[in-house]
Design an enzyme around this catalytic site. Structure first.
Site, PDB file in Angstrom:
ATOM      1  N   GLY A  13       0.824  -1.205   0.000  1.00 53.86           N
ATOM      2  CA  GLY A  13       0.000   0.000   0.000  1.00 53.86           C
ATOM      3  C   GLY A  13       0.857   1.253   0.000  1.00 53.86           C
ATOM      4  N   GLN A  14       0.210   2.404  -0.056  1.00 48.32           N
ATOM      5  CA  GLN A  14       0.923   3.687  -0.106  1.00 48.32           C
ATOM      6  C   GLN A  14       1.858   3.859   1.089  1.00 48.32           C
ATOM      7  OE1 GLN A  14      -0.384   8.182  -1.029  1.00 48.32           O
ATOM      8  NE2 GLN A  14      -1.467   7.354   0.713  1.00 48.32           N
ATOM      9  N   ALA A  62      -5.287  -2.044   5.153  1.00 49.33           N
ATOM     10  CA  ALA A  62      -6.470  -1.244   5.496  1.00 49.33           C
ATOM     11  C   ALA A  62      -7.413  -1.157   4.311  1.00 49.33           C
ATOM     12  CB  ALA A  62      -6.053   0.165   5.917  1.00 49.33           C
ATOM     13  N   THR A  64      -9.490   1.533   2.650  1.00 46.10           N
ATOM     14  CA  THR A  64      -9.443   3.000   2.734  1.00 46.10           C
ATOM     15  C   THR A  64     -10.361   3.709   1.735  1.00 46.10           C
ATOM     16  OG1 THR A  64      -7.534   3.033   1.240  1.00 46.10           O
ATOM     17  CG2 THR A  64      -7.078   2.989   3.612  1.00 46.10           C
ATOM     18  N   THR A 103      -7.120   7.166  11.808  1.00 46.53           N
ATOM     19  CA  THR A 103      -7.451   8.286  10.933  1.00 46.53           C
ATOM     20  C   THR A 103      -8.141   9.439  11.669  1.00 46.53           C
ATOM     21  OG1 THR A 103      -8.898   8.880   9.040  1.00 46.53           O
ATOM     22  CG2 THR A 103      -9.603   7.054  10.405  1.00 46.53           C
ATOM     23  N   ASP A 104      -8.062  10.621  11.078  1.00 44.56           N
ATOM     24  CA  ASP A 104      -8.795  11.777  11.602  1.00 44.56           C
ATOM     25  C   ASP A 104     -10.302  11.612  11.426  1.00 44.56           C
ATOM     26  OD1 ASP A 104      -8.192  11.934   8.808  1.00 44.56           O
ATOM     27  OD2 ASP A 104      -8.869  14.017   8.769  1.00 44.56           O
ATOM     28  N   TYR A 127     -16.374   4.149   7.130  1.00 45.08           N
ATOM     29  CA  TYR A 127     -14.913   4.058   7.194  1.00 45.08           C
ATOM     30  C   TYR A 127     -14.400   4.508   8.559  1.00 45.08           C
ATOM     31  CZ  TYR A 127     -10.058   5.470   6.552  1.00 45.08           C
ATOM     32  OH  TYR A 127      -8.705   5.648   6.720  1.00 45.08           O
ATOM     33  N   LYS A 131     -12.507   2.169  11.461  1.00 43.09           N
ATOM     34  CA  LYS A 131     -11.144   2.467  11.928  1.00 43.09           C
ATOM     35  C   LYS A 131     -11.124   2.653  13.447  1.00 43.09           C
ATOM     36  CE  LYS A 131      -7.893   2.739   9.843  1.00 43.09           C
ATOM     37  NZ  LYS A 131      -6.939   1.646   9.518  1.00 43.09           N
ATOM     38  N   TRP A 152      -5.199  12.849   6.020  1.00 42.61           N
ATOM     39  CA  TRP A 152      -4.988  13.389   4.669  1.00 42.61           C
ATOM     40  C   TRP A 152      -3.648  12.912   4.098  1.00 42.61           C
ATOM     41  CZ3 TRP A 152      -7.218  18.949   3.814  1.00 42.61           C
ATOM     42  CH2 TRP A 152      -8.504  19.029   4.352  1.00 42.61           C
TER      43      TRP A 152
END
Length: 288
Positions: A13-14, A62, A64, A103-104, A127, A131, A152
């Site tokens: 993943g990223q 994840a 996402t 995550t936010d 989502y 999380k 972000w």
């Protein structure tokens, strides 16, 4: 070479790919991509973790797709909650610390100042809920856990806002970008460096891990376009003008309060981090 052994799950993943790329030169890293190790398969996870016997398991697997999760609730739950629990349990069985990324979007966006780690949660989307449940599952399954809440997120690889802005700037005469959602743009490479600081220092518990400052999506896009010299106007619009299946928090800026209190916060301003990231994209664009 550091003596710490890491196993990275979801290494394609990223974020996972940057964890592997940046830490492998100095750390003993075992990487498992999502196709070869499904976090919803408890037996396979247990086998891999027991075979590699890591000291830290970094869970980068994840679900996402924020909007798609509204209609794929089961898929999001399986990866973000059950998968998180499976990874944490398997790590606990071999005495390893587990790292989970949150995550936010676990916050409701009603705040007027940055959220710290003690702020009450209230996710608005499937989502965000999965999380938050993944955080809880990780804590319950493995007392030796490190949860990093990100926001972000973008990097030089993978699907992210920077790449979307680049693509749209080639396809459209103007960009229409939401200006009434404000958050903390965060570069994957900075997260990896902060993660390693936290691992080396033995941090455990829940931490916010974002680049400093805040921006709207419109501000974020404008800087990308300006820095890369793209000749496309960026028009500010409201969230109501861009309907999406999942509700987003209007204000989800995070404060790295715990890292700051422990004098471990190495997260620089988001503008500097973005400029560094864009150097990679500039190299690619100049060869197109």
């Amino acid at each position: 070479m550091s003596a710490v052994k890491l196993l990275v799950v979801g290494a394609d993943g990223q974020l996972g790919s940057d964890v592997v790329r940046l830490l492998s030169p100095t750390v003993d890293v075992t990487a498992r991509v999502m196709d070869e190790l499904d976090v919803t398969d408890r037996a396979a996870l247990r086998e891999v973790i027991e075979a590699s016997h890591p000291e830290v398991v970094v869970n980068c697997a994840a679900y996402t797709a924020v909007d798609r999760a509204e209609t794929e609730q089961d898929a999001a739950y399986r990866v973000n909650v059950l998968g998180a629990r499976n990874v944490a349990q398997a790590a606990q069985r071999v005495g390893a610390r587990v790292v989970y990324f949150s995550t936010d979007y676990i916050f409701d966006g009603m705040a007027t100042e940055p959220y710290d780690e003690e702020a009450p949660t209230g996710p608005l989307s499937v989502y965000g809920r999965t999380k938050l449940l993944g955080e809880q599952a990780t804590r319950e399954a493995n007392p030796d856990h490190l949860i990093l809440r990100l926001a972000w997120l973008y990097g030089s690889t993978g699907h992210n806002f920077v790449r979307t802005v680049l693509r749209l700037s080639r396809e459209k005469d103007e960009l229409r970008i939401v200006d009434d959602q404000v958050g903390s743009p965060t570069f994957t490479e900075d997260v990896v460096h902060q993660l390693w600081t936290a691992i080396e220092d033995g941090c455990s518990g829940t931490y916010h891990c974002v680049n400093a400052g805040q921006a709207s999506w419109h501000t974020f896009a404008t800087r990308i376009v300006h820095r890369l010299g793209l000749n496309v106007p960026v028009i500010a619009i409201h969230t109501v003008d861009y309907p999406a299946p999942a509700r987003r928090p209007a204000y989800s800026v995070l404060a790295n309060r715990k890292f700051e209190l422990e004098q471990l916060n190495g997260m620089r301003p988001w503008e500097d981090a973005l400029d560094d990231c864009l150097l990679r994209y500039h190299e690619v664009l100049s060869h197109d």
